[in-house]
Design a protein around this motif. Sequence first.
Motif, PDB file in Angstrom:
ATOM      1  N   THR A 149      14.430  24.038  42.685  1.00 44.18           N
ATOM      2  CA  THR A 149      13.631  25.207  42.306  1.00 44.18           C
ATOM      3  C   THR A 149      12.652  25.555  43.409  1.00 44.18           C
ATOM      4  OG1 THR A 149      12.110  23.759  41.128  1.00 44.18           O
ATOM      5  CG2 THR A 149      13.822  24.843  39.832  1.00 44.18           C
ATOM      6  N   LEU A 177      21.022  28.426  51.977  1.00 43.22           N
ATOM      7  CA  LEU A 177      20.621  29.294  50.875  1.00 43.22           C
ATOM      8  C   LEU A 177      21.440  30.575  50.931  1.00 43.22           C
ATOM      9  CD1 LEU A 177      16.781  28.847  51.273  1.00 43.22           C
ATOM     10  CD2 LEU A 177      18.175  27.932  49.427  1.00 43.22           C
ATOM     11  N   ILE A 178      22.389  30.692  50.036  1.00 42.32           N
ATOM     12  CA  ILE A 178      23.286  31.849  50.040  1.00 42.32           C
ATOM     13  C   ILE A 178      22.875  32.799  48.912  1.00 42.32           C
ATOM     14  CG2 ILE A 178      25.673  32.593  49.779  1.00 42.32           C
ATOM     15  CD1 ILE A 178      26.451  29.817  50.924  1.00 42.32           C
ATOM     16  N   CYS A 179      22.568  34.030  49.293  1.00 42.78           N
ATOM     17  CA  CYS A 179      22.145  35.041  48.325  1.00 42.78           C
ATOM     18  C   CYS A 179      23.338  35.503  47.499  1.00 42.78           C
ATOM     19  CB  CYS A 179      21.519  36.224  49.049  1.00 42.78           C
ATOM     20  SG  CYS A 179      20.876  37.470  47.930  1.00 42.78           S
ATOM     21  N   GLU A 180      23.127  35.575  46.202  1.00 39.10           N
ATOM     22  CA  GLU A 180      24.163  36.076  45.290  1.00 39.10           C
ATOM     23  C   GLU A 180      23.647  37.378  44.678  1.00 39.10           C
ATOM     24  OE1 GLU A 180      24.608  32.535  42.855  1.00 39.10           O
ATOM     25  OE2 GLU A 180      26.487  32.115  43.883  1.00 39.10           O
ATOM     26  N   LYS A 225      24.055  38.334  40.865  1.00 38.81           N
ATOM     27  CA  LYS A 225      23.131  37.722  39.912  1.00 38.81           C
ATOM     28  C   LYS A 225      21.788  38.428  39.912  1.00 38.81           C
ATOM     29  CE  LYS A 225      25.110  33.129  39.679  1.00 38.81           C
ATOM     30  NZ  LYS A 225      24.867  31.684  39.867  1.00 38.81           N
ATOM     31  N   THR A 243      20.563  22.731  42.502  1.00 35.64           N
ATOM     32  CA  THR A 243      19.810  23.710  43.276  1.00 35.64           C
ATOM     33  C   THR A 243      18.330  23.443  43.068  1.00 35.64           C
ATOM     34  OG1 THR A 243      21.539  25.349  42.965  1.00 35.64           O
ATOM     35  CG2 THR A 243      19.382  26.173  43.599  1.00 35.64           C
ATOM     36  N   MET A 268      20.066  32.632  44.314  1.00 35.23           N
ATOM     37  CA  MET A 268      20.434  31.909  45.498  1.00 35.23           C
ATOM     38  C   MET A 268      21.322  30.724  45.102  1.00 35.23           C
ATOM     39  SD  MET A 268      18.901  33.497  47.893  1.00 35.23           S
ATOM     40  CE  MET A 268      18.340  32.777  49.372  1.00 35.23           C
ATOM     41  N   ARG A 269      22.265  30.467  45.952  1.00 36.21           N
ATOM     42  CA  ARG A 269      23.133  29.307  45.747  1.00 36.21           C
ATOM     43  C   ARG A 269      22.800  28.282  46.817  1.00 36.21           C
ATOM     44  NH1 ARG A 269      28.486  28.525  47.687  1.00 36.21           N
ATOM     45  NH2 ARG A 269      28.509  30.728  48.231  1.00 36.21           N
ATOM     46  N   TRP A 270      22.627  27.040  46.402  1.00 35.50           N
ATOM     47  CA  TRP A 270      22.284  25.940  47.299  1.00 35.50           C
ATOM     48  C   TRP A 270      23.572  25.344  47.832  1.00 35.50           C
ATOM     49  CZ3 TRP A 270      18.633  24.334  50.188  1.00 35.50           C
ATOM     50  CH2 TRP A 270      18.410  23.007  50.510  1.00 35.50           C
ATOM     51  N   ASN A 271      23.724  25.297  49.138  1.00 32.65           N
ATOM     52  CA  ASN A 271      24.979  24.941  49.776  1.00 32.65           C
ATOM     53  C   ASN A 271      24.868  23.642  50.596  1.00 32.65           C
ATOM     54  OD1 ASN A 271      27.679  25.628  50.287  1.00 32.65           O
ATOM     55  ND2 ASN A 271      27.154  26.595  52.221  1.00 32.65           N
TER      56      ASN A 271
END
Length: 106
Positions: A45, A67-70, A73, A43, A1-4
């Motif tokens: 935890t 929360l953007i799903c990658e 990864k 980001t 997840m990427r924190w935006n």
Amino acid sequence: MRWNLRMKAAERGIWKSTELRRMLADAGLDVSAGKMSALWTGTPTTIRLDDLELICAVLDCTPTDLLICEADKVAARRPAKTAVASGEAATPITPRLGRTRSAPPV
């Protein structure tokens, strides 16, 4: 997840973590300076759902905006499947039924 968080805050005209911290305090969430810095620069935890809900309310967004799903990864973390060589049959696995034990002493 990427924190935006920073991008969403910037879209609302919030450029400093202290501004967002003040807005969150006005909405009822008292965030320490250290925690706010961690949320702003990296980001997290973990994050409480109540806190996430309030951040979303202040920024007028949804959790999926923050929360953007990658997926790439996630795929990279999966173990690679081993392929059976062509023409060879996989060795069958036979279960063992308990351990063989010696007889008790007489």
